[in-house]
Design an enzyme around this catalytic site. Structure first.
Site, PDB file in Angstrom:
ATOM      1  N   PRO A 101       0.824  -1.216   0.000  1.00 16.00           N
ATOM      2  CG  PRO A 101      -0.300  -1.286   2.043  1.00 16.00           C
ATOM      3  CD  PRO A 101       0.591  -2.072   1.152  1.00 16.00           C
ATOM      4  N   GLY A 107       6.848   0.875   3.503  1.00 16.90           N
ATOM      5  CA  GLY A 107       8.077   0.930   2.717  1.00 16.90           C
ATOM      6  C   GLY A 107       7.874   0.834   1.221  1.00 16.90           C
ATOM      7  CB  SER A 108       4.985   1.601  -0.934  1.00 14.41           C
ATOM      8  OG  SER A 108       4.888   2.361  -2.069  1.00 14.41           O
ATOM      9  CB  SER A 109       8.878   5.235  -1.570  1.00 17.03           C
ATOM     10  OG  SER A 109       9.258   5.281  -0.217  1.00 17.03           O
ATOM     11  CB  ALA A 110      12.405   1.843   0.562  1.00 21.06           C
ATOM     12  CB  ALA A 111       9.504  -2.064  -1.709  1.00 21.83           C
ATOM     13  CG  ASP A 152      11.300   2.898   5.442  1.00 25.51           C
ATOM     14  OD1 ASP A 152      11.406   2.672   6.664  1.00 25.51           O
ATOM     15  OD2 ASP A 152      10.321   3.483   4.942  1.00 25.51           O
TER      16      ASP A 152
HETATM   17  C1  MEV Z   1       9.263   5.700   8.121  1.00 23.01           C
HETATM   18  O1  MEV Z   1       9.021   4.376   7.700  1.00 23.01           O
HETATM   19  C2  MEV Z   1       9.960   5.740   9.436  1.00 23.01           C
HETATM   20  C3  MEV Z   1      10.281   7.121  10.001  1.00 23.01           C
HETATM   21  O2  MEV Z   1      11.010   6.878  11.210  1.00 23.01           O
HETATM   22  C4  MEV Z   1      11.099   7.955   9.051  1.00 23.01           C
HETATM   23  C5  MEV Z   1      12.497   7.421   8.848  1.00 23.01           C
HETATM   24  O3  MEV Z   1      13.003   6.632   9.644  1.00 23.01           O
HETATM   25  O4  MEV Z   1      13.114   7.859   7.859  1.00 23.01           O
HETATM   26  C6  MEV Z   1       9.023   7.878  10.358  1.00 23.01           C
END
Ligand code: MEV
Length: 318
Positions: A101, A107-111, A152
């Site tokens: 989602p 983590g959609s963007s990193a994935a 992420d």
């Molecule tokens: C985002 O998945 C987690 C946060 O801690 C941001 C980050 O670590 O970059 C909110």
């Protein structure tokens, strides 16, 4: 040249979101029930250097040269090409799809970046290591999050539970007893960029008070590592609830998140908290296996838009 795939799982943060941006530790695990996939194959009738990009989920059908340079897909591709410096780039077609989602803290963007970098480096005959993939994805994450901690891209690239602290080597967790987590999407979302900026504003306005909560989260995470590694589910549940309390104090919860947390706990969850950026997104509920069906049912009744269970397995003894 054959078709090449790059696949990357989603992730959830069990402990330490936001505090991790300020140098505190955090714990994250991969979630393989959702994934991003990049598929690359030769574009036979196109000329050298042509790169077609198709992502049906977001109605994108374009070419690399038409995408703005600050677009995250463009960045993932360009950074990969800059690192490889191929003497000639064959014409290719990239297809991207994802079941993670968007904006849900999974983590959609990193994935998506990782799937692309992995597929493209393999397609060009120079597959990057997990560390190299993670480093490049981190550069792309900066567009999404401004000041990402790097958690992420790390947990998704290494695909294993991690204890993560900025500027320190990543530690891989040794889990002694499996645990079960139900993940429920609130159906609401706030971009991580915004929630990270909101915490930053609180920190700048009152560094002592905000710093106290962030340090508290760090201490909870340290204890949670111990509980996870020793398989102490009851203590882990208490720590999940304590972490949620600190996130509430940082104004990262929402009415819907609170409703889902209450519902999960009523149905027998040992502990429940938001996961990721907050103010929407997903909640996670630690539970005993026998309670999973009733917790899922309660969460659906409470209005969660997507609910599923994931198991954090014991580490394999090598
Ligand atoms: C985002 O998945 C987690 C946060 O801690 C941001 C980050 O670590 O970059 C909110």
């Amino acid at each position: 040249m054959a078709i090449v795939y790059g696949k990357a799982p989603g992730k959830i943060i069990l402990f330490g979101e936001h505090a991790v941006v300020y140098g505190q530790p955090a714990i994250a695990i991969p979630v393989t029930k959702v994934k991003a996939t990049a598929r690359i194959y030769p574009a036979i009738h196109k000329s050298q250097g042509w790169l077609g990009i198709e992502a049906k989920d977001i109605n994108l059908n374009t070419t690399l040269s038409e995408l703005p340079t600050e677009n995250p897909i463009n960045m993932a591709i360009s950074l990969t090409l800059q690192k490889i410096k191929p003497t000639h780039t064959p014409a290719m077609q990239l297809q991207i799809s994802s079941t993670i989602p968007i904006g849900g803290g999974m983590g959609s963007s990193a994935a998506i970046s990782i799937a692309i970098i992995h597929a493209l480096s393999s397609f060009l005959g120079q597959p990057f290591s997990k560390g190299e993939i993670s480093d490049l994805a981190y550069e792309v994450e900066k567009i999404h999050h401004g000041t990402p901690s790097g958690i992420d891209n790390s947990v998704i690239a290494y695909q294993t539970p991690i204890y993560f602290q900025r500027k320190r080597p990543i530690e891989f967790l040794k889990i002694s007893k499996q645990s079960h987590w139900v993940i429920a999407d609130s159906g609401e979302s706030t971009p991580t960029l915004e929630t990270v900026a909101a915490v930053r504003a609180q920190y700048n306005a009152n560094p002592e008070k905000t710093g106290k909560f962030l340090k508290k989260i760090g201490k909870i995470t340290e204890k949670a590592r111990f509980a996870l590694e020793n398989g102490d589910i009851k203590v882990l549940g208490e720590l999940v609830n304590e972490n949620q309390q600190a996130l509430r104090e940082l104004e990262l919860s929402s009415k819907k998140i609170e409703l889902l947390i209450k519902s999960a706990r009523r149905a027998g969850a040992v502990g429940a908290k938001l996961s990721g950026g907050g103010r929407g997104g997903n909640i996670i509920a630690l539970c005993y296996e026998e309670n999973i069906p009733s917790i899922i049912e309660m969460l659906e009744q409470a209005g969660a838009t997507r609910v599923f269970a994931t198991r954090l397995a014991e580490s394999e003894v090598s």
